[in-house]
Structure formats: C-alpha cells, structure tokens
Design a protein around this motif. Structure first.
Motif, short mmCIF file in Angstrom:
data_model
loop_
_atom_site.label_atom_id
_atom_site.label_comp_id
_atom_site.label_asym_id
_atom_site.label_seq_id
_atom_site.Cartn_x
_atom_site.Cartn_y
_atom_site.Cartn_z
N ILE A 166 4.23 -1.22 -12.65
CA ILE A 166 3.33 -2.38 -12.65
C ILE A 166 3.46 -3.13 -11.32
O ILE A 166 2.45 -3.54 -10.73
CB ILE A 166 3.62 -3.30 -13.85
N GLY A 167 4.69 -3.29 -10.85
CA GLY A 167 4.90 -3.96 -9.56
C GLY A 167 4.23 -3.23 -8.42
O GLY A 167 3.63 -3.84 -7.52
N THR A 168 4.30 -1.90 -8.44
CA THR A 168 3.66 -1.09 -7.39
C THR A 168 2.15 -1.25 -7.44
O THR A 168 1.50 -1.43 -6.40
CB THR A 168 4.05 0.39 -7.56
N VAL A 169 1.56 -1.18 -8.62
CA VAL A 169 0.11 -1.34 -8.76
C VAL A 169 -0.33 -2.71 -8.26
O VAL A 169 -1.33 -2.83 -7.53
CB VAL A 169 -0.32 -1.11 -10.23
N VAL A 170 0.42 -3.74 -8.61
CA VAL A 170 0.07 -5.10 -8.16
C VAL A 170 0.18 -5.19 -6.64
O VAL A 170 -0.71 -5.75 -5.98
CB VAL A 170 0.98 -6.15 -8.85
N ALA A 171 1.24 -4.63 -6.05
CA ALA A 171 1.41 -4.68 -4.60
C ALA A 171 0.28 -3.94 -3.90
O ALA A 171 -0.27 -4.43 -2.90
CB ALA A 171 2.77 -4.09 -4.21
N VAL A 172 -0.08 -2.74 -4.37
CA VAL A 172 -1.18 -1.98 -3.77
C VAL A 172 -2.48 -2.77 -3.90
O VAL A 172 -3.29 -2.83 -2.95
CB VAL A 172 -1.29 -0.58 -4.41
N GLY A 173 -2.70 -3.38 -5.04
CA GLY A 173 -3.92 -4.17 -5.24
C GLY A 173 -4.00 -5.35 -4.28
O GLY A 173 -5.07 -5.63 -3.72
N VAL A 174 -2.90 -6.03 -4.06
CA VAL A 174 -2.88 -7.17 -3.14
C VAL A 174 -3.14 -6.71 -1.71
O VAL A 174 -3.92 -7.32 -0.97
CB VAL A 174 -1.53 -7.93 -3.24
N VAL A 175 -2.52 -5.60 -1.31
CA VAL A 175 -2.75 -5.08 0.05
C VAL A 175 -4.19 -4.66 0.21
O VAL A 175 -4.84 -4.97 1.23
CB VAL A 175 -1.77 -3.90 0.35
N ALA A 176 -4.76 -3.95 -0.77
CA ALA A 176 -6.16 -3.52 -0.69
C ALA A 176 -7.09 -4.72 -0.61
O ALA A 176 -8.06 -4.73 0.16
CB ALA A 176 -6.50 -2.65 -1.90
N TRP A 177 -6.80 -5.75 -1.39
CA TRP A 177 -7.62 -6.96 -1.37
C TRP A 177 -7.55 -7.63 0.00
O TRP A 177 -8.57 -8.06 0.54
CB TRP A 177 -7.15 -7.91 -2.46
N ALA A 178 -6.35 -7.70 0.57
CA ALA A 178 -6.18 -8.34 1.89
C ALA A 178 -6.91 -7.55 2.97
O ALA A 178 -7.56 -8.14 3.85
CB ALA A 178 -4.70 -8.46 2.22
N VAL A 179 -6.84 -6.21 2.94
CA VAL A 179 -7.52 -5.38 3.94
C VAL A 179 -9.03 -5.53 3.80
O VAL A 179 -9.75 -5.69 4.79
CB VAL A 179 -7.10 -3.90 3.79
N ARG A 180 -9.51 -5.50 2.58
CA ARG A 180 -10.95 -5.64 2.35
C ARG A 180 -11.45 -7.01 2.80
O ARG A 180 -12.53 -7.13 3.38
CB ARG A 180 -11.21 -5.47 0.86
N ARG A 181 -10.66 -8.04 2.54
CA ARG A 181 -11.04 -9.40 2.94
C ARG A 181 -11.08 -9.53 4.47
O ARG A 181 -11.91 -10.21 5.02
CB ARG A 181 -10.04 -10.39 2.34
N LYS A 182 -10.14 -8.86 5.13
CA LYS A 182 -10.06 -8.92 6.59
C LYS A 182 -11.26 -8.23 7.24
O LYS A 182 -11.75 -8.66 8.29
CB LYS A 182 -8.76 -8.26 7.07
N ARG A 183 -11.77 -7.17 6.65
CA ARG A 183 -12.92 -6.43 7.18
C ARG A 183 -14.21 -7.24 7.10
O ARG A 183 -15.11 -7.03 7.90
CB ARG A 183 -13.10 -5.12 6.43
N LYS A 184 -14.34 -8.12 6.16
CA LYS A 184 -15.58 -8.88 5.98
C LYS A 184 -15.72 -9.96 7.01
O LYS A 184 -15.13 -10.52 7.68
CB LYS A 184 -15.63 -9.50 4.59
#
Length: 133
Positions: free
Chosen positions: A115-133
């Motif tokens: 669960i911790g890994t899934v949450v960490a990957v989700g946060v990183v993906a969200w941050a990368v996606r937000r940075k691209r916009k």
C-alpha cells in the motif's frame, strides 16, 4: 473572684505578629505560584505538551486498530493532583495502560509495504503530471 473569672490572652502580641508574618509569606508564595501558572507562555507550553501526549496516544491506538498489532489500551484514568498543588482548568493528567499484542503477521507487513508503494508511486505520478501542465 475565682481564677476562671479572669481572662488572660491566649497569645502574646509577638506570637500574633509571628503568625501574621507566616500567613503573609504563605499568601505571597501562593500568589507567586498562581502568577507563574497563569503566564501565557507557561499555559501554552502545558497545552502543547498535552496535545503532543494526546496525539501520540491517538497514533498508538490508530496503529493498533489499522495494523491489528501493536498495542491495545487496557485502562485510562485521571490522576489526582498532589495535595496543595495549583491546578488550572484542563490540567488533569490521564494515565493509559497498554498491552502489546505481539508481532505482526508477515502478510500484514507485506500488505502495508504494498500500500505504501502504491501511494508513493501515485504521488510521484501526480507530481510529474502536474509539472507537465
């Protein structure tokens, strides 16, 4: 006249003055203690300490509930203040007794890491996606 008809002072003026001085010193000490307890900085320090204590107690209980391990609360009780102490409203102390449940099963540890890994990957993906916009 009998000896019971005459009245004699029970205390001498010096004894009365000494008693007055003692009472004044005790009153001054009590006022100093009240002043110290009522200082905003001291009140804030006590409240912060209580909040930290309550927070850590809540974290321990939440951990025990979520993970199914850790500690279980057995008992909570208020502690009476020492005799003669000055208690400001809300200065009660709560003593809580915990008992260990034992070690966590390996499945629970694997699940928590997953669960911790899934949450960490989700946060990183969200941050990368937000940075691209």
């Amino acid at each position: 006249m009998s000896s019971s008809d005459t009245t004699e002072p029970r205390q001498t003026p010096a004894e009365i003055q000494a008693e007055i001085d003692r009472e004044q010193r005790q009153f001054a000490e009590t006022l100093d203690a009240l002043e110290e307890a009522a200082r905003p900085g001291n009140i804030a320090r006590r409240q912060i300490g209580k909040a930290k204590e309550r927070g850590s107690r809540l974290v321990d209980e939440a951990r025990a509930l979520v993970l199914g391990g850790g500690a279980v609360r057995l008992d909570s009780r208020l502690v009476e203040p020492e005799e003669g102490s000055i208690v400001v409203k809300g200065d009660e102390e709560v003593i809580t007794t915990y008992q260990s449940r034992g070690r966590l099963p390996p499945e629970a540890v694997v699940l928590a890491v997953g669960i911790g890994t899934v949450v960490a990957v989700g946060v990183v993906a969200w941050a990368v996606r937000r940075k691209r916009k």
